[in-house]
Enzyme design. Sequence first.
Site, PDB file in Angstrom:
ATOM      1  CG  ASN A   1      -7.453 -13.448   2.419  1.00  0.00           C
ATOM      2  OD1 ASN A   1      -8.019 -14.199   1.643  1.00  0.00           O
ATOM      3  ND2 ASN A   1      -8.089 -12.542   3.138  1.00  0.00           N
TER       4      ASN A   1
ATOM      5  CD  GLU B   1      -8.717 -12.241   7.592  1.00  0.00           C
ATOM      6  OE1 GLU B   1      -9.578 -12.449   8.474  1.00  0.00           O
ATOM      7  OE2 GLU B   1      -8.810 -11.332   6.736  1.00  0.00           O
TER       8      GLU B   1
ATOM      9  CB  CYS C   1      -1.552 -10.772   1.408  1.00  0.00           C
ATOM     10  SG  CYS C   1      -1.818  -9.261   2.329  1.00  0.00           S
TER      11      CYS C   1
ATOM     12  CD  GLU D   1      -1.986 -10.062  -3.032  1.00  0.00           C
ATOM     13  OE1 GLU D   1      -2.256 -10.623  -1.956  1.00  0.00           O
ATOM     14  OE2 GLU D   1      -2.477  -8.980  -3.375  1.00  0.00           O
TER      15      GLU D   1
ATOM     16  CB  CYS E   1      -0.992  -4.823   0.884  1.00  0.00           C
ATOM     17  SG  CYS E   1       0.181  -6.076   1.441  1.00  0.00           S
TER      18      CYS E   1
ATOM     19  CB  CYS F   1       1.726  -8.270  -1.515  1.00  0.00           C
ATOM     20  SG  CYS F   1       0.991  -9.316  -0.237  1.00  0.00           S
TER      21      CYS F   1
HETATM   22  N1  THU Z   1      -5.419  -8.997   1.556  1.00  0.00           N
HETATM   23  C1  THU Z   1      -4.824  -9.813   0.643  1.00  0.00           C
HETATM   24  O1  THU Z   1      -4.800 -11.045   0.809  1.00  0.00           O
HETATM   25  N2  THU Z   1      -4.256  -9.262  -0.442  1.00  0.00           N
HETATM   26  C2  THU Z   1      -4.348  -7.940  -0.768  1.00  0.00           C
HETATM   27  O2  THU Z   1      -3.829  -7.541  -1.802  1.00  0.00           O
HETATM   28  C3  THU Z   1      -5.042  -7.010   0.125  1.00  0.00           C
HETATM   29  C4  THU Z   1      -5.433  -7.561   1.448  1.00  0.00           C
HETATM   30  C5  THU Z   1      -6.080  -9.610   2.704  1.00  0.00           C
HETATM   31  C6  THU Z   1      -5.406  -9.433   4.026  1.00  0.00           C
HETATM   32  C7  THU Z   1      -6.568  -9.583   4.983  1.00  0.00           C
HETATM   33  O3  THU Z   1      -6.794 -10.960   5.220  1.00  0.00           O
HETATM   34  C8  THU Z   1      -7.755  -9.038   4.203  1.00  0.00           C
HETATM   35  O4  THU Z   1      -7.372  -9.039   2.849  1.00  0.00           O
HETATM   36  C9  THU Z   1      -8.164  -7.639   4.611  1.00  0.00           C
HETATM   37  O5  THU Z   1      -7.102  -6.776   4.604  1.00  0.00           O
END
Ligand code: THU
Length: 128
Positions: A41, A43, A52, A54, A85, A88
């Site tokens: 991920n 941010e 994310c 994925e 999520c 994704c």
């Molecule tokens: N996140 C992911 O990278 N993948 C997921 O399947 C769930 C959430 C990340 C997004 C964000 O940077 C952090 O997790 C919190 O939501």
Amino acid sequence: MSDRLVAAALAAREHAFAPYSHFQVGAALEDGEGRIHTGCNVENATYGLTVCAERVAVFKAISEGARQFRRVAIAADTENLTPPCGACRQILWEFCGDIEIVLANPRGKVETYRLRDLFPKPFDVSYL
Ligand code: THU
């Protein structure tokens, strides 16, 4: 767990850029030739532009020319294993169809799902 795809997702997680949530996620996507494409991920200070793990893995793979996919592993440090999520799931459906999804944590807990079960009745090209 000796699964190299899970190991790749756990390793990719170490690269997570997550200074806001402190929630680190790694993903590893195995393509039809056995190559592994990883993501973490990433941010952003605006929060909403966060991507994310994925989707990073899928877009990296697509941009490298991969089009067939076998499995994806997703790693986060939660006891209740972290699933992809909704956004994704949509992207995984677009490029990977009913792919096998392996959820994992750093303590060796692993669960396997099919995307169809996590994402029933998807919208896709068949409706266009
Ligand atoms: N996140 C992911 O990278 N993948 C997921 O399947 C769930 C959430 C990340 C997004 C964000 O940077 C952090 O997790 C919190 O939501």
